[in-house]
Structures are given as C-alpha cells and as structure tokens.
Design a protein around this motif. Structure first.
Motif, PDB file in Angstrom:
ATOM      1  N   ILE A   1       0.811  -1.223   0.000  1.00  0.00           N
ATOM      2  CA  ILE A   1       0.000   0.000   0.000  1.00  0.00           C
ATOM      3  C   ILE A   1       0.845   1.273   0.000  1.00  0.00           C
ATOM      4  N   ALA A   2       2.152   1.128   0.231  1.00  0.00           N
ATOM      5  CA  ALA A   2       3.037   2.295   0.215  1.00  0.00           C
ATOM      6  C   ALA A   2       4.464   1.804  -0.011  1.00  0.00           C
ATOM      7  N   GLU A   3       5.218   2.584  -0.821  1.00  0.00           N
ATOM      8  CA  GLU A   3       6.588   2.170  -1.124  1.00  0.00           C
ATOM      9  C   GLU A   3       7.412   3.362  -1.586  1.00  0.00           C
ATOM     10  N   VAL A   4       8.685   3.335  -1.235  1.00  0.00           N
ATOM     11  CA  VAL A   4       9.661   4.262  -1.788  1.00  0.00           C
ATOM     12  C   VAL A   4      10.887   3.424  -2.143  1.00  0.00           C
ATOM     13  N   THR A   5      11.491   3.726  -3.304  1.00  0.00           N
ATOM     14  CA  THR A   5      12.679   2.985  -3.715  1.00  0.00           C
ATOM     15  C   THR A   5      13.797   3.962  -4.064  1.00  0.00           C
ATOM     16  N   TYR A   6      15.009   3.464  -3.915  1.00  0.00           N
ATOM     17  CA  TYR A   6      16.189   4.249  -4.259  1.00  0.00           C
ATOM     18  C   TYR A   6      17.265   3.314  -4.781  1.00  0.00           C
ATOM     19  N   VAL A   7      18.151   3.860  -5.601  1.00  0.00           N
ATOM     20  CA  VAL A   7      19.230   3.055  -6.169  1.00  0.00           C
ATOM     21  C   VAL A   7      20.568   3.732  -5.883  1.00  0.00           C
ATOM     22  N   PRO A   8      21.589   2.935  -5.564  1.00  0.00           N
ATOM     23  CA  PRO A   8      22.909   3.511  -5.328  1.00  0.00           C
ATOM     24  C   PRO A   8      23.428   4.197  -6.586  1.00  0.00           C
ATOM     25  N   ALA A   9      24.137   5.304  -6.395  1.00  0.00           N
ATOM     26  CA  ALA A   9      24.787   6.028  -7.494  1.00  0.00           C
ATOM     27  C   ALA A   9      26.209   6.330  -7.031  1.00  0.00           C
ATOM     28  N   GLY A  10      27.067   5.354  -7.169  1.00  0.00           N
ATOM     29  CA  GLY A  10      28.426   5.497  -6.656  1.00  0.00           C
ATOM     30  C   GLY A  10      28.465   5.238  -5.157  1.00  0.00           C
ATOM     31  N   GLU A  11      29.549   5.654  -4.541  1.00  0.00           N
ATOM     32  CA  GLU A  11      29.760   5.385  -3.112  1.00  0.00           C
ATOM     33  C   GLU A  11      29.020   6.353  -2.196  1.00  0.00           C
ATOM     34  N   GLU A  12      28.768   7.575  -2.680  1.00  0.00           N
ATOM     35  CA  GLU A  12      28.288   8.623  -1.788  1.00  0.00           C
ATOM     36  C   GLU A  12      26.885   9.115  -2.052  1.00  0.00           C
ATOM     37  N   LYS A  13      26.206   8.544  -3.042  1.00  0.00           N
ATOM     38  CA  LYS A  13      24.870   9.047  -3.396  1.00  0.00           C
ATOM     39  C   LYS A  13      23.899   7.904  -3.646  1.00  0.00           C
ATOM     40  N   VAL A  14      22.618   8.246  -3.506  1.00  0.00           N
ATOM     41  CA  VAL A  14      21.544   7.363  -3.963  1.00  0.00           C
ATOM     42  C   VAL A  14      20.566   8.213  -4.771  1.00  0.00           C
ATOM     43  N   ILE A  15      19.872   7.550  -5.671  1.00  0.00           N
ATOM     44  CA  ILE A  15      18.833   8.213  -6.454  1.00  0.00           C
ATOM     45  C   ILE A  15      17.492   7.735  -5.913  1.00  0.00           C
ATOM     46  N   LEU A  16      16.714   8.665  -5.386  1.00  0.00           N
ATOM     47  CA  LEU A  16      15.368   8.350  -4.916  1.00  0.00           C
ATOM     48  C   LEU A  16      14.488   8.394  -6.171  1.00  0.00           C
ATOM     49  N   ASP A  17      14.071   7.207  -6.643  1.00  0.00           N
ATOM     50  CA  ASP A  17      13.479   7.135  -7.976  1.00  0.00           C
ATOM     51  C   ASP A  17      11.986   6.822  -8.028  1.00  0.00           C
ATOM     52  N   HIS A  18      11.380   6.472  -6.891  1.00  0.00           N
ATOM     53  CA  HIS A  18       9.977   6.053  -6.976  1.00  0.00           C
ATOM     54  C   HIS A  18       9.296   6.171  -5.606  1.00  0.00           C
ATOM     55  N   THR A  19       8.112   6.749  -5.608  1.00  0.00           N
ATOM     56  CA  THR A  19       7.272   6.808  -4.406  1.00  0.00           C
ATOM     57  C   THR A  19       5.873   6.393  -4.823  1.00  0.00           C
ATOM     58  N   PHE A  20       5.271   5.494  -4.064  1.00  0.00           N
ATOM     59  CA  PHE A  20       3.911   5.044  -4.355  1.00  0.00           C
ATOM     60  C   PHE A  20       3.110   4.994  -3.065  1.00  0.00           C
ATOM     61  N   VAL A  21       1.894   5.510  -3.118  1.00  0.00           N
ATOM     62  CA  VAL A  21       0.948   5.387  -2.009  1.00  0.00           C
ATOM     63  C   VAL A  21      -0.387   4.982  -2.621  1.00  0.00           C
ATOM     64  N   ASP A  22      -0.995   3.953  -2.066  1.00  0.00           N
ATOM     65  CA  ASP A  22      -2.295   3.489  -2.548  1.00  0.00           C
ATOM     66  C   ASP A  22      -3.296   4.654  -2.549  1.00  0.00           C
ATOM     67  N   PRO A  23      -4.114   4.748  -3.598  1.00  0.00           N
ATOM     68  CA  PRO A  23      -5.090   5.855  -3.676  1.00  0.00           C
ATOM     69  C   PRO A  23      -5.953   6.021  -2.419  1.00  0.00           C
ATOM     70  N   SER A  24      -6.253   4.924  -1.728  1.00  0.00           N
ATOM     71  CA  SER A  24      -7.096   5.004  -0.530  1.00  0.00           C
ATOM     72  C   SER A  24      -6.400   5.721   0.626  1.00  0.00           C
ATOM     73  N   LEU A  25      -5.080   5.872   0.541  1.00  0.00           N
ATOM     74  CA  LEU A  25      -4.307   6.478   1.633  1.00  0.00           C
ATOM     75  C   LEU A  25      -3.738   7.851   1.283  1.00  0.00           C
ATOM     76  N   ARG A  26      -3.967   8.306   0.078  1.00  0.00           N
ATOM     77  CA  ARG A  26      -3.361   9.572  -0.354  1.00  0.00           C
ATOM     78  C   ARG A  26      -3.923  10.748   0.437  1.00  0.00           C
TER      79      ARG A  26
ATOM     80  N   GLN B   1      -2.653  11.821   3.257  1.00  0.00           N
ATOM     81  CA  GLN B   1      -2.470  11.629   4.696  1.00  0.00           C
ATOM     82  C   GLN B   1      -1.010  11.751   5.134  1.00  0.00           C
ATOM     83  N   GLY B   2      -0.167  12.243   4.233  1.00  0.00           N
ATOM     84  CA  GLY B   2       1.227  12.470   4.604  1.00  0.00           C
ATOM     85  C   GLY B   2       2.120  11.245   4.520  1.00  0.00           C
ATOM     86  N   ILE B   3       1.642  10.170   3.930  1.00  0.00           N
ATOM     87  CA  ILE B   3       2.412   8.926   3.913  1.00  0.00           C
ATOM     88  C   ILE B   3       3.600   9.007   2.952  1.00  0.00           C
ATOM     89  N   ALA B   4       3.416   9.600   1.784  1.00  0.00           N
ATOM     90  CA  ALA B   4       4.536   9.741   0.842  1.00  0.00           C
ATOM     91  C   ALA B   4       5.656  10.577   1.472  1.00  0.00           C
TER      92      ALA B   4
END
Length: 100
Positions: free
Chosen positions: A28-53, A55-58
């Motif tokens: 019902i809710a998810e955030v994903t990130y991928v490593p970008a070298g040693e010192e960074k990550v790329i926050l690439d995706h946020t999902f919240v189920d429509p029933s929960l939007r 409400q501050g979950i994202a």
C-alpha cells in the motif's frame, strides 16, 4: 495539512526500499532508491495506494530514506517527481542531504 491529520506509519525495509503492506499482504506504500556510486543514492519512486493519499504517507516514506541516508552519510538525488517537489518546497529540511 495539520499534524493531527497525519497517519503515522511504520515501514519495513527490504533492499533499497521501504514499504508497507496491508493486513492481506497487498503493498500500500513504497519508496525505492538506487545507489549512485559510493556517496549518493537516487530516490526514484514513491507510491501510495489511492485510498491512503493525502495523509502524509509519501512524505513519511521520503523522510525514512532521508533518515537512513543521513546515518550512512550519503546524499540523495531526488529523481522521483514527488521527492523533487518536496525537496524544493522544504529546502531548510533537505538541503544538507540533497546531492548538488
């Protein structure tokens, strides 16, 4: 949004993601990130189920990644449209963690 309107949620971590499943095991809710070298990550995706939007979950999901990356001393590239807007809207909260 008032603080009392926010639904506080605990997330599980699996690999490079934080997520929440409902009692039936549906994500019902998810955030994903991928490593970008040693010192960074790329926050690439946020999902919240429509029933929960709305409400501050994202926001909580993004903040969970921010908390984790601060511990790991890594910077975040907010590629996900939601995270990008959040970082722009609250620079005082995220400028230390945002990759330049």
């Amino acid at each position: 949004m008032k603080e009392k309107d926010v639904l506080r949620m605990e997330f599980e971590k699996s690999g490079n993601r934080f997520y929440k499943n409902d009692e039936k095991g549906k994500m019902i809710a998810e955030v994903t990130y991928v490593p970008a070298g040693e010192e960074k990550v790329i926050l690439d995706h946020t999902f919240v189920d429509p029933s929960l939007r709305g409400q501050g979950i994202a926001h909580q999901l993004v903040d969970r990644v921010v908390e984790e990356m601060r511990k790991e001393h890594k910077k975040i590239v907010p590629l996900c449209p939601y995270a990008k807007v959040l970082f722009e809207r609250e620079p005082e909260k995220y400028s230390d963690i945002q990759a330049k």
